[in-house]
Design a protein around this motif. Structure first.
Motif, short mmCIF file in Angstrom:
data_model
loop_
_atom_site.label_atom_id
_atom_site.label_comp_id
_atom_site.label_asym_id
_atom_site.label_seq_id
_atom_site.Cartn_x
_atom_site.Cartn_y
_atom_site.Cartn_z
N LEU A 4 15.64 -17.09 27.36
CA LEU A 4 14.20 -16.89 27.27
C LEU A 4 13.97 -15.40 27.55
O LEU A 4 14.28 -14.91 28.64
N LEU A 27 8.95 -14.82 24.53
CA LEU A 27 7.65 -15.34 24.95
C LEU A 27 6.56 -15.07 23.92
O LEU A 27 5.68 -15.91 23.71
N LYS A 43 9.78 -22.99 32.94
CA LYS A 43 10.15 -23.25 31.55
C LYS A 43 11.64 -23.02 31.34
O LYS A 43 12.33 -23.82 30.71
N ALA A 44 12.18 -21.93 31.89
CA ALA A 44 13.60 -21.65 31.76
C ALA A 44 14.43 -22.74 32.44
O ALA A 44 15.44 -23.20 31.88
N ARG A 49 17.55 -22.42 30.22
CA ARG A 49 17.61 -21.10 29.61
C ARG A 49 17.84 -20.02 30.67
O ARG A 49 17.37 -20.14 31.80
N ILE A 51 16.93 -16.28 31.83
CA ILE A 51 15.82 -15.35 31.66
C ILE A 51 16.36 -13.94 31.49
O ILE A 51 17.15 -13.47 32.31
#
Length: 126
Positions: A4, A27, A43-44, A49, A51
């Motif tokens: 991400l 993003l 979200k990660a 994911r 970052i």
């Protein structure tokens, strides 16, 4: 690996990642330009994911959480142009993929690449 990419890094970083066979999302492409840092970390974590960022807050958030994931790669370069970031990202991925996969905070600077295994020792959960 899945990534991400935060707003401080170019969308061309995502192209590099996908060209290398990784799953990369920016993003901006998700219309999440204004999402708060804690939500990005969530979200990660939710999507497994790593970052990629220029922002120091992500490392702090993850370190204080006491969690093993998500890994965070922070670029602190004098030259933040995409080619410079991609060159060093390539080096990080070639040499530190095991650490990234198991949970790490990696800081890439002009002088060195620093790796801290997650969870960071000596931090209290907040």
């Amino acid at each position: 690996m899945k990534f991400l990419v935060d707003m401080g890094l170019s969308v061309s970083v995502v192209k590099y990642l996908t060209d290398q066979g990784h799953d990369g999302l920016h993003l901006r492409d998700l219309s999440l330009q204004r999402i708060e840092d804690h939500a990005i970390v969530f979200k990660a974590l939710e999507e497994d994911r790593v970052i990629l960022t220029h922002d120091l807050d992500f490392g702090r958030i993850v370190a204080l959480s006491g969690a093993r994931v998500p890994s965070v790669i922070t670029f602190r370069l004098t030259d933040m142009r995409p080619n410079s970031v991609i060159r060093l990202l390539d080096q990080v991925l070639r040499t530190l993929s095991a650490q990234i996969g198991s949970g790490a905070m990696i800081t890439v600077s002009d002088r060195n690449i620093r790796v801290r295994t997650l969870p960071v020792a000596g931090t209290d959960k907040v």
